[in-house]
Design a protein around this motif. Structure first.
Motif, mmCIF file in Angstrom:
data_model
loop_
_atom_site.group_PDB
_atom_site.id
_atom_site.type_symbol
_atom_site.label_atom_id
_atom_site.label_comp_id
_atom_site.label_asym_id
_atom_site.label_seq_id
_atom_site.Cartn_x
_atom_site.Cartn_y
_atom_site.Cartn_z
ATOM 1 N N TRP A 510 4.295 16.092 -6.049
ATOM 2 C CA TRP A 510 5.232 15.780 -7.130
ATOM 3 C C TRP A 510 6.609 15.481 -6.533
ATOM 4 N N MET A 511 7.243 14.404 -7.022
ATOM 5 C CA MET A 511 8.600 14.064 -6.602
ATOM 6 C C MET A 511 9.354 13.518 -7.811
ATOM 7 N N LYS A 512 10.653 13.724 -7.837
ATOM 8 C CA LYS A 512 11.484 13.200 -8.923
ATOM 9 C C LYS A 512 11.728 11.704 -8.758
ATOM 10 N N HIS A 513 11.773 11.235 -7.523
ATOM 11 C CA HIS A 513 12.077 9.835 -7.241
ATOM 12 C C HIS A 513 10.889 9.174 -6.542
ATOM 13 N N ASP A 514 10.694 7.891 -6.842
ATOM 14 C CA ASP A 514 9.651 7.155 -6.138
ATOM 15 C C ASP A 514 10.276 6.176 -5.145
ATOM 16 N N GLY A 515 9.414 5.424 -4.444
ATOM 17 C CA GLY A 515 9.894 4.533 -3.397
ATOM 18 C C GLY A 515 10.764 3.397 -3.880
ATOM 19 N N GLY A 516 10.765 3.140 -5.177
ATOM 20 C CA GLY A 516 11.618 2.095 -5.714
ATOM 21 C C GLY A 516 13.040 2.540 -5.970
ATOM 22 N N GLN A 517 13.303 3.834 -5.820
ATOM 23 C CA GLN A 517 14.641 4.395 -6.029
ATOM 24 C C GLN A 517 15.178 4.832 -4.663
ATOM 25 N N ALA A 518 15.692 3.861 -3.913
ATOM 26 C CA ALA A 518 15.935 4.036 -2.476
ATOM 27 C C ALA A 518 16.741 5.283 -2.129
ATOM 28 N N LYS A 681 2.390 3.662 -11.576
ATOM 29 C CA LYS A 681 2.434 2.230 -11.875
ATOM 30 C C LYS A 681 1.023 1.692 -12.160
ATOM 31 N N ARG A 682 0.968 0.608 -12.923
ATOM 32 C CA ARG A 682 -0.331 0.035 -13.282
ATOM 33 C C ARG A 682 -1.127 -0.400 -12.050
ATOM 34 N N TYR A 683 -0.416 -0.933 -11.052
ATOM 35 C CA TYR A 683 -1.112 -1.400 -9.855
ATOM 36 C C TYR A 683 -1.543 -0.249 -8.951
ATOM 37 N N GLY A 684 -1.040 0.967 -9.226
ATOM 38 C CA GLY A 684 -1.349 2.100 -8.365
ATOM 39 C C GLY A 684 -2.830 2.395 -8.265
ATOM 40 N N LYS A 685 -3.553 2.292 -9.405
ATOM 41 C CA LYS A 685 -4.996 2.565 -9.382
ATOM 42 C C LYS A 685 -5.726 1.573 -8.479
ATOM 43 N N GLN A 686 -5.271 0.302 -8.483
ATOM 44 C CA GLN A 686 -5.889 -0.681 -7.600
ATOM 45 C C GLN A 686 -5.697 -0.296 -6.134
ATOM 46 N N LEU A 687 -4.485 0.181 -5.812
ATOM 47 C CA LEU A 687 -4.223 0.600 -4.435
ATOM 48 C C LEU A 687 -5.069 1.807 -4.061
ATOM 49 N N LEU A 688 -5.164 2.776 -4.958
ATOM 50 C CA LEU A 688 -5.977 3.963 -4.677
ATOM 51 C C LEU A 688 -7.452 3.594 -4.507
ATOM 52 N N ASP A 689 -7.959 2.725 -5.382
ATOM 53 C CA ASP A 689 -9.374 2.359 -5.332
ATOM 54 C C ASP A 689 -9.738 1.573 -4.078
ATOM 55 N N SER A 690 -8.741 0.930 -3.442
ATOM 56 C CA SER A 690 -9.029 0.146 -2.241
ATOM 57 C C SER A 690 -9.021 0.997 -0.968
ATOM 58 N N LEU A 691 -8.561 2.263 -1.078
ATOM 59 C CA LEU A 691 -8.539 3.155 0.081
ATOM 60 C C LEU A 691 -9.920 3.748 0.333
#
Length: 715
Positions: A510-518, A681-691
Motif C-alpha cells: 500500500w502506498m499513498k502515491h503512485d509512479g505518476g506523482q513524481a 489503473k485500467r491497464y494494470g490488469k493487462q500488465l499483471l496478466d502478462s507477467l
C-alpha cells in the motif's frame, strides 16, 4: 524438385539434428530435457530446411526454456545442409562472449556435431600493424621516416603518444609479432586510451591488403576475415549485422541471400535499426569538417591532382550560417538537463529550415565527393616509395573525413526530405546549450527498412528472446520489426518451465502515491526503503526509473545501509557485479541500485538476487522526440498512443525487470513493485496478466498501525 527430393532434403538433416539432441541428453552433465526446447528445435529445423511457407520464425522462449541450445542445435546442421552461412547475432557483448566461450564449445563436445565458429567484430576493433609503426615513429620523433620534406598530419587527429603510451605500443607490437595478442581490442588485459586506440585501429584507407604491410597472416583484421570466410558459425552483434545490411549486404558479412540469421535478444533489433537509420551532427562540427578538408588537401602527394575547393567551401560555410539562422528563428524550450530543445511537430520542419537544409546538402555533397575521390586516390598507393608512405598516413585521415561528411549528408537528407502523408514520419529535433547547436533526425519506425533490406532478402531468420510479446500478443513486435501475420511468418511462444507460484512472490505494498506523482512517490520510497532493505540478508536489486530518484533515495538512506549499496555510475558494471557477488558469498547483505533501463545487463543467480525492488512502472519518458513524433503519427491514424505504444512497451520492460529474480530452477525470492498503478489503473490488469504466474500479495488497503502506536494514542 519433386516431393520425394523435398522430403529427403529435410529428413536427412532432421535425423542428424535429432541424433545430436539425443547425444546431448545422454552425455551432457546436468542436462535436463525440456519440452519447450524440443518444440523450438523442431520448429527451427523445419523452418530453415524449407518445410514451411516462410523462412522466418519468431520464438518467445521464456526464461528456463533453454533457448541457446534450442536454436544452435538445429540451425548448424540446417545451414550446412542448405549450404548457407549461419550468423548468430546478439545485442550484448556479454552474450557474444558466452556463446564463444561456453555454449558453442559445449555443443561441439556433447552433440557430436562438427563445426567451426568465429566471432565477427567491426574493423575498428582490430589494430593495424602499419598504424602502430606510424604512431611509434611519431611518438619517438622519427617523422623523417617519410622524408625530410613531408608535411604530414600526425595521423591521430591531433594526438601524439607520450612516453608511456609509446612503451605500450612497442609492447603491443611485440605481442602481435610473437602471436601473444590477436590484435583485437577486446582481448587486451587493460583498457586502452580511446584516442590512442583511434590512432592505431584498422581503417579501410590505411590498408594495402592482407599481405603487403606485414608478414603473411599477421594483419589482425584480415586474419579475422579469413577465419570468417571458412567458419560454419559466425557470432556477431546486431549493430554489425545492421551496418552490413543497410550498406546493401555482403560488404563485411556474407550476403543475406546466402545466410541464415539467428537474432538472439531479438526484441532489441527494431530500436537498433532506428539508431542505424538516424543521424546527428552540429553546425560547428560540419563547419570543422569543411575546414579540415581545406587543410588536408595541400598535404596530398604531388602526383595526386588536388581540386580547388575554395569556392565550394566558402559556399558551404555560408549555407551553414544560413541554416543556423533559420533554426535561430524557432522556439526552443529548456529541459531539466539545462539543454534547450526544439522538436518539429509531426516531424515537419518549417519551410525556411527545410530550404536551408536543402541548400546546405547541395554544397556539402560537392565536398564529400572531393573527399571520397581523394580517399580513393590515396588507396591506389601509386607514386614513389615516399609518396606511398605519405598516402598511407593521409589515407586514414581522408577516409575518416569522408565518413564524417557522409554522415552530415545523411542528416541533411533526413532534414530536407518531405515524407508522403501516408508514410511514417521522420522525427526531427535540435538542441543547444548556448554554445553549440546539434541537429538530429530519425525514422519513427524501422519496420520498412527491416522488411525490404533484411526479411525480403535473407535465406532465413529466427528472431528469439525471452520477451517478444507484449500484453500476451504479437502485434507490437510485428509493427516494430516489419513482420507480418499473413505472409507465412511463424510465431511460437514457449512458456517457462519454472514453478513460479511456489518459488516467487510479487508484492505490491500500500502506498499513498503512485509512479505518476513524481515528487510524492519519491518521498514515499525514501521513507520505505530502509525497512525494505532491512529484511534483505543476501542480494537485492533495486531498479529506478530515473537518475534523480536513484540518487535521492540513496542519499536518504541511513549510513549503515549506504555501506551495503553499490550504485550504477560509480563503478563499472563488471566491478559492481563482482563486488556484489563477493559480499553475498561472504554472507553479507549487498544491494545494487540501478536504472530499470539497464536491467538486462545484470544477471544474478541464486542468493546474489533474492529480492528485486522495482520503483516505478517502466513507461518511456514522454519527452523523447522519437516517442513524441510516433505518438502524433498514431493519433493522426485515430489510435491511442498510450494504449497502442506506451502500455505494450512498458509490459515488455516490466517482464524483463521481473525476470532478474528467477534465472534457474533453484532460484527463489520476492519482487516488490512500488507503483500502485498496476492495481488502480485500467491497464494494470493487462500488465499483471502478462507477467509470469508469481504468487501475488497485493495490499488493497493501508496496513493497520502497530499495536503500541494505537495504545499510545489513547494515553
Amino acid at each position: 524438385m519433386d516431393d520425394k527430393t523435398d522430403n529427403e532434403s529435410i529428413e536427412t538433416p532432421l535425423a542428424e539434428i535429432h541424433d545430436a539432441h539425443a547425444q546431448v541428453v545422454q552425455t551432457m552433465p546436468g542436462f535436463r530435457e525440456r519440452e519447450g526446447q524440443c518444440q523450438m528445435i523442431d520448429a527451427i529445423a523445419y523452418t530453415l530446411l524449407g518445410g514451411t511457407a516462410s523462412p522466418l520464425i519468431a520464438i518467445e522462449g521464456q526464461t528456463g526454456t533453454g533457448k541457446t541450445l534450442g536454436y544452435l542445435l538445429p540451425a548448424i546442421p540446417a545451414a550446412k545442409a542448405r549450404k548457407k552461412s549461419l550468423i548468430v547475432t546478439t545485442a550484448t557483448t556479454a552474450l557474444q562472449s558466452q556463446l564463444m566461450r561456453n555454449e558453442l564449445p559445449a555443443l561441439a563436445k556433447y552433440s557430436g556435431l562438427q563445426f567451426t565458429a568465429v566471432m565477427a567484430k567491426g574493423r575498428s576493433r582490430y589494430a593495424c600493424p602499419f598504424r602502430i609503426e606510424t604512431a611509434l615513429a611519431q611518438g619517438g620523433g622519427h617523422a623523417d621516416m617519410f622524408g625530410p620534406d613531408a608535411d604530414l598530419p600526425d595521423n591521430t587527429g591531433g594526438f601524439t603518444p607520450n612516453e608511456d603510451q609509446s612503451a605500450l605500443l612497442a609492447d603491443l607490437q611485440l605481442q602481435l609479432t610473437t602471436g601473444e595478442w590477436d590484435g583485437c581490442k577486446d582481448e587486451l588485459d587493460e583498457d586502452i586510451d580511446s584516442r590512442l586506440w583511434s590512432a592505431i585501429s584498422s581503417t579501410p584507407h590505411s590498408c594495402t591488403g592482407p599481405n603487403q604491410c606485414a608478414p603473411r597472416g599477421l594483419c589482425p583484421f584480415h586474419r579475422s576475415r579469413a577465419d570468417m570466410r571458412e567458419a560454419d558459425v559466425i557470432v556477431a552483434n546486431h549493430d554489425l549485422v545492421l551496418s552490413d545490411v543497410f550498406l546493401g549486404g555482403g560488404i563485411v558479412l556474407p550476403d543475406p541471400k546466402d545466410t541464415f540469421y539467428i537474432f538472439d535478444e531479438g526484441h532489441h533489433l527494431p530500436e537498433k535499426a532506428v539508431e542505424h537509420g538516424s543521424a546527428r551532427s552540429s553546425i560547428g562540427a560540419m563547419r570543422e569538417h569543411v575546414r579540415s578538408l581545406q587543410r588536408l588537401l595541400p598535404k596530398l602527394p604531388a602526383h595526386i591532382a588536388r581540386p580547388d575547393i575554395r569556392e565550394p567551401a566558402k559556399d558551404a560555410e555560408s549555407a551553414l550560417k544560413a541554416l543556423g539562422v533559420a533554426y535561430g528563428e524557432l522556439t526552443f524550450t529548456q529541459d531539466r538537463d539545462e539543454l534547450f530543445r526544439y522538436r518539429a511537430p509531426h516531424g515537419k520542419l518549417p519551410e525556411p529550415v527545410r530550404e536551408a537544409a536543402n541548400a546546405l546538402h547541395a554544397e556539402m555533397a560537392v565536398l564529400w565527393e572531393v573527399a571520397n575521390d581523394m580517399a580513393e586516390e590515396l588507396d591506389d598507393k601509386e607514386g614513389s616509395a615516399g609518396a606511398q608512405q605519405i598516402a598511407r598516413v593521409l589515407g586514414p585521415e581522408m577516409g575518416k573525413l569522408s565518413g564524417l561528411l557522409e554522415n552530415d549528408l545523411r542528416l541533411l537528407r533526413l532534414l530536407k526530405t518531405e515524407q508522403p502523408d501516408d508514410a511514417p514520419p521522420i522525427a526531427r529535433w535540435a538542441e543547444h546549450d548556448n554554445n553549440e547547436l546539434w541537429l538530429e533526425a530519425a525514422p519513427v519506425t524501422a519496420a520498412p527498412m527491416l522488411r525490404t533490406m533484411l526479411w525480403d532478402k535473407c535465406a532465413g531468420a529466427v528472431i528469439t528472446s525471452a520477451t517478444l510479446t507484449s500484453l500476451n500478443r504479437w502485434s507490437r513486435v510485428r509493427a516494430k520489426a516489419g513482420l507480418s501475420g499473413s505472409d507465412g511468418t511463424q510465431y511460437l511462444r514457449l512458456l517457462s518451465p519454472f514453478d513460479y507460484p511456489r518459488i516467487a512472490e510479487l508484492r505490491v505494498p500500500w502506498m499513498k502515491h503512485d509512479g505518476g506523482q513524481a515528487n510524492g512517490h519519491t518521498e514515499e520510497i525514501k521513507a520505505m526503503m530502509p525497512s525494505l532493505l532491512a529484511h534483505c540478508s543476501s542480494g537485492t536489486l533495486v531498479l529506478f526509473a530515473s537518475w534523480y530518484q536513484l540518487n535521492a533515495v540513496y542519499k536518504s538512506l541511513p549510513a549503515p545501509q549506504k555501506k551495503q549499496v553499490l550504485c550504477q555510475g560509480k563503478l563499472s558494471r563488471d566491478t559492481l557485479v563482482a563486488r556484489h557477488r563477493k559480499a553475498v558469498a561472504a554472507g553479507k547483505a549487498s544491494v545494487i541500485f540501478r536504472l530499470a533501463s539497464m536491467a538486462e545487463g545484470v544477471d544474478l543467480a541464486g542468493s546474489a538476487c533474492e529480492h528485486v525492488i522495482i520503483a516505478k512502472l517502466p513507461f518511456a519518458p514522454p519527452t523523447s522526440p522519437i516517442e513524441a513524433t510516433r505518438a502524433e503519427w498514431l493519433e493522426k491514424h485515430r489510435k491511442n498512443p498510450f494504449m497502442t505504444m506506451a502500455v505494450p512497451d512498458a509490459s515488455l520492460k516490466l517482464i524483463q525487470a521481473c525476470g532478474r529474480l528467477i534465472r534457474c530452477e533453484t532460484d527463489q525470492g520476492r519482487i516488490t513493485l512500488l507503483d500502485r498503478r498496476i492495481v488502480t489503473k485500467r491497464y494494470g490488469k493487462q500488465l499483471l496478466d502478462s507477467l509470469p504466474p508469481f504468487h501475488q500479495s497485493i495490499e488493497r488497503k493501508p496496513p493497520p498501525a502497530p499495536e503500541n502506536t494505537r495504545q499510545a494514542a489513547f494515553t
